[in-house]
Design a protein around this motif. Structure first.
Motif, PDB file in Angstrom:
ATOM      1  N   ASP A 128      -7.392   9.563  -9.661  1.00 40.27           N
ATOM      2  CA  ASP A 128      -6.260  10.265  -9.046  1.00 40.27           C
ATOM      3  C   ASP A 128      -6.403  10.296  -7.527  1.00 40.27           C
ATOM      4  O   ASP A 128      -5.423  10.114  -6.793  1.00 40.27           O
ATOM      5  CB  ASP A 128      -6.165  11.695  -9.594  1.00 40.27           C
ATOM      6  N   ASP A 129      -7.626  10.527  -7.054  1.00 40.46           N
ATOM      7  CA  ASP A 129      -7.855  10.541  -5.607  1.00 40.46           C
ATOM      8  C   ASP A 129      -7.631   9.154  -5.012  1.00 40.46           C
ATOM      9  O   ASP A 129      -7.097   9.021  -3.907  1.00 40.46           O
ATOM     10  CB  ASP A 129      -9.281  11.012  -5.301  1.00 40.46           C
ATOM     11  N   ALA A 130      -8.050   8.123  -5.736  1.00 41.68           N
ATOM     12  CA  ALA A 130      -7.838   6.757  -5.245  1.00 41.68           C
ATOM     13  C   ALA A 130      -6.348   6.431  -5.176  1.00 41.68           C
ATOM     14  O   ALA A 130      -5.875   5.816  -4.215  1.00 41.68           O
ATOM     15  CB  ALA A 130      -8.569   5.765  -6.148  1.00 41.68           C
ATOM     16  N   ASP A 131      -5.585   6.850  -6.195  1.00 41.85           N
ATOM     17  CA  ASP A 131      -4.136   6.641  -6.175  1.00 41.85           C
ATOM     18  C   ASP A 131      -3.494   7.389  -5.013  1.00 41.85           C
ATOM     19  O   ASP A 131      -2.593   6.875  -4.348  1.00 41.85           O
ATOM     20  CB  ASP A 131      -3.513   7.114  -7.497  1.00 41.85           C
ATOM     21  N   GLN A 132      -3.976   8.598  -4.773  1.00 41.22           N
ATOM     22  CA  GLN A 132      -3.446   9.384  -3.658  1.00 41.22           C
ATOM     23  C   GLN A 132      -3.722   8.683  -2.335  1.00 41.22           C
ATOM     24  O   GLN A 132      -2.871   8.663  -1.435  1.00 41.22           O
ATOM     25  CB  GLN A 132      -4.079  10.777  -3.655  1.00 41.22           C
ATOM     26  N   ARG A 133      -4.893   8.091  -2.217  1.00 43.46           N
ATOM     27  CA  ARG A 133      -5.238   7.338  -1.001  1.00 43.46           C
ATOM     28  C   ARG A 133      -4.313   6.139  -0.833  1.00 43.46           C
ATOM     29  O   ARG A 133      -3.846   5.838   0.269  1.00 43.46           O
ATOM     30  CB  ARG A 133      -6.695   6.882  -1.080  1.00 43.46           C
ATOM     31  N   GLY A 134      -4.044   5.427  -1.941  1.00 44.82           N
ATOM     32  CA  GLY A 134      -3.141   4.291  -1.875  1.00 44.82           C
ATOM     33  C   GLY A 134      -1.733   4.691  -1.480  1.00 44.82           C
ATOM     34  O   GLY A 134      -1.084   4.010  -0.673  1.00 44.82           O
ATOM     35  N   GLU A 135      -1.249   5.792  -2.026  1.00 42.68           N
ATOM     36  CA  GLU A 135       0.087   6.277  -1.672  1.00 42.68           C
ATOM     37  C   GLU A 135       0.155   6.695  -0.210  1.00 42.68           C
ATOM     38  O   GLU A 135       1.160   6.452   0.475  1.00 42.68           O
ATOM     39  CB  GLU A 135       0.456   7.441  -2.588  1.00 42.68           C
ATOM     40  N   ALA A 136      -0.919   7.325   0.278  1.00 43.46           N
ATOM     41  CA  ALA A 136      -0.959   7.718   1.687  1.00 43.46           C
ATOM     42  C   ALA A 136      -0.969   6.491   2.595  1.00 43.46           C
ATOM     43  O   ALA A 136      -0.350   6.483   3.666  1.00 43.46           O
ATOM     44  CB  ALA A 136      -2.195   8.582   1.951  1.00 43.46           C
ATOM     45  N   ASP A 143       9.797  -1.638  -3.398  1.00 46.22           N
ATOM     46  CA  ASP A 143       9.195  -0.403  -3.887  1.00 46.22           C
ATOM     47  C   ASP A 143       7.696  -0.606  -4.070  1.00 46.22           C
ATOM     48  O   ASP A 143       7.193  -0.763  -5.184  1.00 46.22           O
ATOM     49  CB  ASP A 143       9.840   0.001  -5.224  1.00 46.22           C
ATOM     50  N   PRO A 144       6.926  -0.637  -2.979  1.00 43.18           N
ATOM     51  CA  PRO A 144       5.490  -0.920  -3.078  1.00 43.18           C
ATOM     52  C   PRO A 144       4.756   0.136  -3.896  1.00 43.18           C
ATOM     53  O   PRO A 144       5.064   1.325  -3.826  1.00 43.18           O
ATOM     54  CB  PRO A 144       5.024  -0.914  -1.617  1.00 43.18           C
ATOM     55  N   ALA A 145       3.802  -0.315  -4.690  1.00 43.38           N
ATOM     56  CA  ALA A 145       2.999   0.570  -5.531  1.00 43.38           C
ATOM     57  C   ALA A 145       1.560   0.568  -5.033  1.00 43.38           C
ATOM     58  O   ALA A 145       1.091  -0.427  -4.482  1.00 43.38           O
ATOM     59  CB  ALA A 145       3.059   0.119  -6.987  1.00 43.38           C
ATOM     60  N   PRO A 146       0.825   1.679  -5.214  1.00 44.80           N
ATOM     61  CA  PRO A 146      -0.553   1.762  -4.713  1.00 44.80           C
ATOM     62  C   PRO A 146      -1.456   0.667  -5.260  1.00 44.80           C
ATOM     63  O   PRO A 146      -2.380   0.219  -4.588  1.00 44.80           O
ATOM     64  CB  PRO A 146      -1.010   3.146  -5.193  1.00 44.80           C
ATOM     65  N   GLY A 147      -1.188   0.199  -6.497  1.00 48.35           N
ATOM     66  CA  GLY A 147      -2.067  -0.783  -7.098  1.00 48.35           C
ATOM     67  C   GLY A 147      -2.142  -2.095  -6.363  1.00 48.35           C
ATOM     68  O   GLY A 147      -3.156  -2.779  -6.386  1.00 48.35           O
ATOM     69  N   ASN A 148      -1.064  -2.469  -5.672  1.00 48.00           N
ATOM     70  CA  ASN A 148      -1.036  -3.768  -4.988  1.00 48.00           C
ATOM     71  C   ASN A 148       0.138  -3.763  -4.017  1.00 48.00           C
ATOM     72  O   ASN A 148       1.287  -3.837  -4.440  1.00 48.00           O
ATOM     73  CB  ASN A 148      -0.890  -4.895  -6.003  1.00 48.00           C
ATOM     74  N   HIS A 149      -0.137  -3.675  -2.735  1.00 47.65           N
ATOM     75  CA  HIS A 149       0.960  -3.599  -1.770  1.00 47.65           C
ATOM     76  C   HIS A 149       0.592  -4.339  -0.482  1.00 47.65           C
ATOM     77  O   HIS A 149      -0.566  -4.423  -0.102  1.00 47.65           O
ATOM     78  CB  HIS A 149       1.314  -2.148  -1.444  1.00 47.65           C
ATOM     79  N   CYS A 150       1.611  -4.907   0.160  1.00 52.32           N
ATOM     80  CA  CYS A 150       1.433  -5.606   1.427  1.00 52.32           C
ATOM     81  C   CYS A 150       2.562  -5.243   2.384  1.00 52.32           C
ATOM     82  O   CYS A 150       3.727  -5.110   1.968  1.00 52.32           O
ATOM     83  CB  CYS A 150       1.424  -7.123   1.228  1.00 52.32           C
ATOM     84  N   PHE A 151       2.218  -5.096   3.648  1.00 53.71           N
ATOM     85  CA  PHE A 151       3.186  -4.837   4.712  1.00 53.71           C
ATOM     86  C   PHE A 151       2.983  -5.862   5.816  1.00 53.71           C
ATOM     87  O   PHE A 151       1.846  -6.265   6.104  1.00 53.71           O
ATOM     88  CB  PHE A 151       2.996  -3.433   5.297  1.00 53.71           C
ATOM     89  N   GLN A 152       4.064  -6.270   6.437  1.00 52.98           N
ATOM     90  CA  GLN A 152       3.987  -7.193   7.568  1.00 52.98           C
ATOM     91  C   GLN A 152       4.214  -6.415   8.850  1.00 52.98           C
ATOM     92  O   GLN A 152       5.252  -5.775   9.021  1.00 52.98           O
ATOM     93  CB  GLN A 152       5.015  -8.313   7.433  1.00 52.98           C
ATOM     94  N   GLY A 153       3.207  -6.463   9.732  1.00 53.78           N
ATOM     95  CA  GLY A 153       3.310  -5.739  10.980  1.00 53.78           C
ATOM     96  C   GLY A 153       4.263  -6.410  11.942  1.00 53.78           C
ATOM     97  O   GLY A 153       4.412  -7.632  11.942  1.00 53.78           O
ATOM     98  N   GLU A 160      -0.957  -6.223   6.479  1.00 49.65           N
ATOM     99  CA  GLU A 160      -1.718  -5.066   6.002  1.00 49.65           C
ATOM    100  C   GLU A 160      -1.531  -5.020   4.494  1.00 49.65           C
ATOM    101  O   GLU A 160      -0.433  -4.769   4.004  1.00 49.65           O
ATOM    102  CB  GLU A 160      -1.191  -3.773   6.627  1.00 49.65           C
ATOM    103  N   CYS A 161      -2.593  -5.280   3.750  1.00 48.42           N
ATOM    104  CA  CYS A 161      -2.525  -5.264   2.295  1.00 48.42           C
ATOM    105  C   CYS A 161      -3.543  -4.267   1.738  1.00 48.42           C
ATOM    106  O   CYS A 161      -4.617  -4.085   2.316  1.00 48.42           O
ATOM    107  CB  CYS A 161      -2.802  -6.645   1.719  1.00 48.42           C
ATOM    108  N   GLY A 162      -3.187  -3.655   0.646  1.00 49.26           N
ATOM    109  CA  GLY A 162      -4.081  -2.700   0.020  1.00 49.26           C
ATOM    110  C   GLY A 162      -3.958  -2.751  -1.487  1.00 49.26           C
ATOM    111  O   GLY A 162      -3.022  -3.354  -2.034  1.00 49.26           O
ATOM    112  N   GLY A 163      -4.903  -2.121  -2.161  1.00 51.61           N
ATOM    113  CA  GLY A 163      -4.868  -2.079  -3.614  1.00 51.61           C
ATOM    114  C   GLY A 163      -5.751  -0.973  -4.154  1.00 51.61           C
ATOM    115  O   GLY A 163      -6.709  -0.551  -3.504  1.00 51.61           O
ATOM    116  N   VAL A 164      -5.408  -0.505  -5.332  1.00 50.56           N
ATOM    117  CA  VAL A 164      -6.169   0.545  -6.009  1.00 50.56           C
ATOM    118  C   VAL A 164      -6.510   0.062  -7.406  1.00 50.56           C
ATOM    119  O   VAL A 164      -5.658  -0.500  -8.102  1.00 50.56           O
ATOM    120  CB  VAL A 164      -5.365   1.857  -6.084  1.00 50.56           C
ATOM    121  N   ARG A 165      -7.766   0.274  -7.800  1.00 50.56           N
ATOM    122  CA  ARG A 165      -8.188  -0.048  -9.161  1.00 50.56           C
ATOM    123  C   ARG A 165      -9.228   0.979  -9.574  1.00 50.56           C
ATOM    124  O   ARG A 165     -10.325   1.023  -9.011  1.00 50.56           O
ATOM    125  CB  ARG A 165      -8.764  -1.462  -9.239  1.00 50.56           C
TER     126      ARG A 165
END
Length: 250
Positions: A160-168, A183-193, A205-210
């Protein structure tokens, strides 16, 4: 008799998908279900075989149950004590291959995360270089190399804390950067600066939660050709955490 075999096969599939997480045991139950399906075929009326042929009936029966046992769990990460996992992740070694031409160099403590986010157990940076044998570099306006990457992962006390970090992380990036998906999700998301005025490339900027793990990669340049590199690096970080988690249960 055919009905009993059919019910037995369905029961095996339900147990394999709903109650069993061990991959080998799920495979054994799946094979048993297939054999049960073939048994059902052999007990079908001879008229069915005459009309369709035994092979066609077998294929149709097995094809009907295959989609059931091909459904994988949503999160197949090994479960491990997050405190032990944090210690192993810090110690290494990093055992995953990075996308070419990137090569792992060293693990180091990372200054990452948001002050208002959940408390993490550790934050580890993976220092990355370019394979010298490939000799690939990206020249800037002054002829200097402009390829840069910052990659790190964080371990949290629970998922839950990891998901919260991804959402933040998504919320933080949304202020300035453009999401790759609607609609980016915490599990796998990318943003272009956004590119700085006069610059030839932006950044990814890409991130992921597992499970209990959050991973992030910032990569310059941010053109479409390097999106896969950023995404694959995030996957390598998460796979590394999975690899360390398996060591706690082997």
């Amino acid at each position: 008799m055919a009905g009993a075999l059919a019910l037995a096969g369905v029961g095996q599939l339900l147990v394999a998908n709903l109650l069993v997480t061990n991959g080998w045991l799920r495979m054994v139950l799946t094979i048993g279900a297939i054999c049960t399906a073939v048994g059902v075929v052999q007990l079908l009326p001879q008229s069915w075989h005459n009309r369709m042929g035994t092979l066609a009936v077998t294929f149709a029966t097995v094809a009907g149950v295959v989609p059931l046992f091909l459904v994988e769990p949503g999160d197949d990460s090994p479960e491990a004590d997050p405190v032990v996992l944090a210690a192993l992740v810090e110690r290494g070694p990093f055992d995953q291959r990075l996308p070419d031409p990137l090569v792992p160099q060293a693990l180091a403590p990372a200054n990452s995360g948001m002050e208002s986010g959940p408390t993490k157990l550790t934050s580890v940076q993976l220092k990355i270089g370019i394979d010298p044998e490939v000799g690939v570099f990206l020249p800037g306006d002054d002829g200097e190399e402009t390829f840069q990457i910052f990659a790190y992962l964080e371990i949290y006390p629970n998922a839950d804390d990891a998901d919260q970090r991804g959402e933040a992380h998504i919320k933080e990036l949304s202020v300035w950067d453009k999401p790759l998906g609607t609609d980016p999700a915490p599990g796998n998301h990318c943003f272009q600066g956004a590119a700085v005025e006069g610059a030839t490339a932006a950044y990814w900027e890409c991130g992921g939660v597992r499970g209990d793990v959050f991973a992030s990669v910032t990569l310059t340049p941010g053109d479409n050709a390097h999106l896969g590199t950023a995404r694959d690096t995030v996957s390598a970080l998460l796979n590394y955490a999975d690899s360390m988690a398996r060591k706690t249960i082997d």
